[in-house]
Scaffold this active site. Structure first.
Site, PDB file in Angstrom:
ATOM      1  N   GLY A 261       2.502   2.055  10.756  1.00 24.78           N
ATOM      2  CA  GLY A 261       3.457   3.157  10.646  1.00 24.78           C
ATOM      3  C   GLY A 261       4.160   3.504  11.946  1.00 24.78           C
ATOM      4  O   GLY A 261       4.797   4.548  12.052  1.00 24.78           O
TER       5      GLY A 261
ATOM      6  N   HIS B  89      -9.503   1.100   4.795  1.00 27.32           N
ATOM      7  CA  HIS B  89      -8.237   1.294   5.501  1.00 27.32           C
ATOM      8  C   HIS B  89      -8.466   2.227   6.692  1.00 27.32           C
ATOM      9  O   HIS B  89      -9.265   3.170   6.604  1.00 27.32           O
ATOM     10  CB  HIS B  89      -7.182   1.886   4.556  1.00 27.32           C
ATOM     11  CG  HIS B  89      -5.803   1.832   5.138  1.00 27.32           C
ATOM     12  ND1 HIS B  89      -5.376   2.749   6.064  1.00 27.32           N
ATOM     13  CD2 HIS B  89      -4.789   0.941   4.970  1.00 27.32           C
ATOM     14  CE1 HIS B  89      -4.137   2.426   6.437  1.00 27.32           C
ATOM     15  NE2 HIS B  89      -3.765   1.332   5.785  1.00 27.32           N
TER      16      HIS B  89
ATOM     17  N   SER C 298       3.463  -2.374  10.180  1.00 28.17           N
ATOM     18  CA  SER C 298       4.916  -2.443  10.383  1.00 28.17           C
ATOM     19  C   SER C 298       5.514  -3.792  10.004  1.00 28.17           C
ATOM     20  O   SER C 298       6.473  -4.252  10.620  1.00 28.17           O
ATOM     21  CB  SER C 298       5.267  -2.074  11.828  1.00 28.17           C
ATOM     22  OG  SER C 298       4.844  -0.750  12.118  1.00 28.17           O
TER      23      SER C 298
ATOM     24  N   GLU D  37      -6.866   4.605   7.779  1.00 27.67           N
ATOM     25  CA  GLU D  37      -6.633   6.028   7.485  1.00 27.67           C
ATOM     26  C   GLU D  37      -7.857   6.651   6.805  1.00 27.67           C
ATOM     27  O   GLU D  37      -8.153   7.825   7.020  1.00 27.67           O
ATOM     28  CB  GLU D  37      -5.357   6.182   6.647  1.00 27.67           C
ATOM     29  CG  GLU D  37      -4.112   5.909   7.495  1.00 27.67           C
ATOM     30  CD  GLU D  37      -2.923   5.349   6.746  1.00 27.67           C
ATOM     31  OE1 GLU D  37      -2.886   5.418   5.502  1.00 27.67           O
ATOM     32  OE2 GLU D  37      -2.012   4.819   7.421  1.00 27.67           O
TER      33      GLU D  37
ATOM     34  N   ASN E 211       0.876  -1.170   0.000  1.00 23.99           N
ATOM     35  CA  ASN E 211       0.000   0.000   0.000  1.00 23.99           C
ATOM     36  C   ASN E 211       0.913   1.218   0.000  1.00 23.99           C
ATOM     37  O   ASN E 211       1.508   1.543   1.024  1.00 23.99           O
ATOM     38  CB  ASN E 211      -0.894  -0.025   1.248  1.00 23.99           C
ATOM     39  CG  ASN E 211      -1.720   1.248   1.387  1.00 23.99           C
ATOM     40  OD1 ASN E 211      -1.751   2.081   0.480  1.00 23.99           O
ATOM     41  ND2 ASN E 211      -2.398   1.389   2.524  1.00 23.99           N
TER      42      ASN E 211
ATOM     43  N   LYS F  97       0.097   4.207  -0.216  1.00 21.77           N
ATOM     44  CA  LYS F  97      -0.562   5.385   0.379  1.00 21.77           C
ATOM     45  C   LYS F  97      -0.342   6.587  -0.557  1.00 21.77           C
ATOM     46  O   LYS F  97      -0.301   6.397  -1.775  1.00 21.77           O
ATOM     47  CB  LYS F  97      -0.055   5.609   1.805  1.00 21.77           C
ATOM     48  CG  LYS F  97      -0.168   4.314   2.631  1.00 21.77           C
ATOM     49  CD  LYS F  97       0.008   4.483   4.102  1.00 21.77           C
ATOM     50  CE  LYS F  97      -0.175   3.127   4.784  1.00 21.77           C
ATOM     51  NZ  LYS F  97      -0.081   3.191   6.237  1.00 21.77           N
TER      52      LYS F  97
ATOM     53  N   GLU G 235      -5.310  -5.207  10.199  1.00 17.28           N
ATOM     54  CA  GLU G 235      -4.305  -4.186  10.471  1.00 17.28           C
ATOM     55  C   GLU G 235      -4.610  -3.507  11.805  1.00 17.28           C
ATOM     56  O   GLU G 235      -5.441  -2.576  11.851  1.00 17.28           O
ATOM     57  CB  GLU G 235      -4.317  -3.121   9.366  1.00 17.28           C
ATOM     58  CG  GLU G 235      -3.990  -3.666   7.992  1.00 17.28           C
ATOM     59  CD  GLU G 235      -3.408  -2.582   7.089  1.00 17.28           C
ATOM     60  OE1 GLU G 235      -2.346  -2.826   6.524  1.00 17.28           O
ATOM     61  OE2 GLU G 235      -3.992  -1.491   6.968  1.00 17.28           O
TER      62      GLU G 235
HETATM   63  P1  13P Z   1       3.086   0.191   7.591  1.00 12.44           P
HETATM   64  O1  13P Z   1       3.588  -1.100   6.979  1.00 12.44           O
HETATM   65  O2  13P Z   1       3.840   1.386   7.123  1.00 12.44           O
HETATM   66  O3  13P Z   1       2.955   0.078   9.069  1.00 12.44           O
HETATM   67  O4  13P Z   1       1.595   0.403   7.022  1.00 12.44           O
HETATM   68  C1  13P Z   1       0.696  -0.619   7.094  1.00 12.44           C
HETATM   69  C2  13P Z   1      -0.503  -0.256   6.331  1.00 12.44           C
HETATM   70  O5  13P Z   1      -1.241   0.629   6.724  1.00 12.44           O
HETATM   71  C3  13P Z   1      -0.768  -0.969   5.079  1.00 12.44           C
HETATM   72  O6  13P Z   1      -2.050  -0.709   4.614  1.00 12.44           O
END
Ligand code: 13P
Length: 257
Positions: free
Chosen positions: A177, A99, A217, A101, A13, A15, A171
Site C-alpha cells: 500500500g 497477512h 504495490s 495487517e 485481496n 481487504k 509480501e
Molecule cells: P497493495 O497491492 O495495495 O500494496 O497490497 C498488497 C497486499 O497487501 C495484498 O495482500
C-alpha cells in the site's frame, strides 16, 4: 514463472473494501477486459460476507472466490469468527492467512498462522500463506532469516501432500500500500530463498511445485517484470485488484511466453 512445474496464480485481496452489490458490475468490466485465453488461476479474496456473491459472479470468468482470514478453531463459542468449514460450505476455494495487517492489527503470530493454515487444509480450502519482513528487518539484513522462520513455522506439521494445496505469498511489509514495489531482483531473491527453505523441508520435487506469489504495490506497470522472474509464480494484489481494468492488465501480464 515456471509453468512447467507449477500454476500461475493472480489473486486479488480486496481487504475491507467494496460491497457485495458492486461485485456484479466489477465482474462485467473485468470480463470485458480479460484476454480470451488465460493461463493463470484467478482469485478474488473478499470479506467473508461477500464470498457467496463472488462465487456466483465469478463463475462465468472462472474467477475463484477466497476469504481473507479464518478461525483456527473448528467450531463452537468463538463469537465473530468464521470457520474453515463455513468458508468451504459457501464455496471459498482459497483463503489468505497471516497477512501482515492481521499480524499487525490483530496480534497474529506464526503459531496461529500455522493453525489457521492447517484448519483450512483439513476442510479442503487452499491457504495463501503470507510472509514478509518489515523495513527495519530489511535494513538490518535479517530478511531471509526472518522470512525463512515464518515459512517454517507456517508449514510446521503440514505434510508434502498438503503442501501441494498451499500457496505462499511474499509480501514485504514496506511495499504494501505504499507504492514502493520491491525490485524484481529483490522479490526474486526472497522467493528463491523461500523455495530453498521448502526444499530443505520437503525435498526438490514438492518445492518445485509450490506457487510462490509476490505482493506489495504490484500493478499493471510492474507486473510483467516481476512475473518474468523464475521463482515468482503470480501476485497477491491489493489496491490494483479493486480496479477491473488494472486487475485484467496484471492477468494479461502472465501471458508473456
Ligand atoms: P497493495 O497491492 O495495495 O500494496 O497490497 C498488497 C497486499 O497487501 C495484498 O495482500
Amino acid at each position: 514463472m515456471n509453468r512447467k512445474y507449477r500454476k500461475t496464480v493472480i489473486a486479488g485481496n480486496w481487504k475491507m473494501n467494496m460491497l457485495a452489490s458492486e461485485i456484479k458490475p466489477f465482474m462485467e468490466e473485468l470480463k470485458a477486459n480479460l484476454p480470451k485465453t488465460r493461463s493463470c488461476e484467478m482469485v478474488l479474496c473478499t470479506p467473508a460476507v461477500m464470498i457467496p456473491a463472488m462465487v456466483k459472479a465469478g463463475k462465468e470468468c472462472k474467477v475463484a472466490a477466497g476469504g481473507q482470514d479464518v478461525s483456527s478453531f473448528e467450531q463452537g463459542a468463538y463469537t465473530g469468527e468464521v470457520s474453515a468449514s463455513q468458508l468451504a460450505d459457501i464455496g471459498a476455494k482459497y483463503c489468505i492467512v497471516g497477512h501482515s495487517e492481521r499480524r499487525q492489527y490483530h496480534g497474529e503470530d506464526d503459531m496461529l498462522v500455522n493453525a489457521k493454515a492447517a484448519a483450512l487444509l483439513e476442510k479442503g480450502v487452499m491457504p495463501i500463506i503470507c510472509v514478509g519482513e518489515s523495513l527495519e528487518q530489511r535494513e538490518m539484513d535479517l530478511t531471509m532469516e526472518y522470512v525463512a522462520y515464518q515459512v517454517k513455522a507456517a508449514l510446521s506439521g503440514i505434510d508434502a501432500s498438503q503442501l501441494r494445496r498451499c500457496v505462499i505469498a511474499y509480501e514485504p511489509i514496506w511495499a504494501i500500500g505504499t507504492g514502493k514495489t520491491a525490485t524484481a531482483q529483490q522479490a526474486q531473491e526472497v522467493c528463491e530463498g523461500i523455495r530453498a527453505v521448502i526444499r530443505s523441508i520437503y525435498g526438490a520435487r514438492p518445492a518445485r511445485a509450490v506457487s510462490i506469489l509476490y505482493g506489495g504495490s504490484m500493478n499493471a506497470k510492474n507486473a510483467q517484470e516481476l512475473l518474468a522472474q523464475p521463482d515468482i509464480d503470480g501476485g497477491l494484489i491489493g489496491g490494483a485488484s479493486l480496479k477491473p481494468v488494472d486487475f485484467a492488465a496484471i492477468i494479461k501480464a502472465t501471458d508473456q511466453d
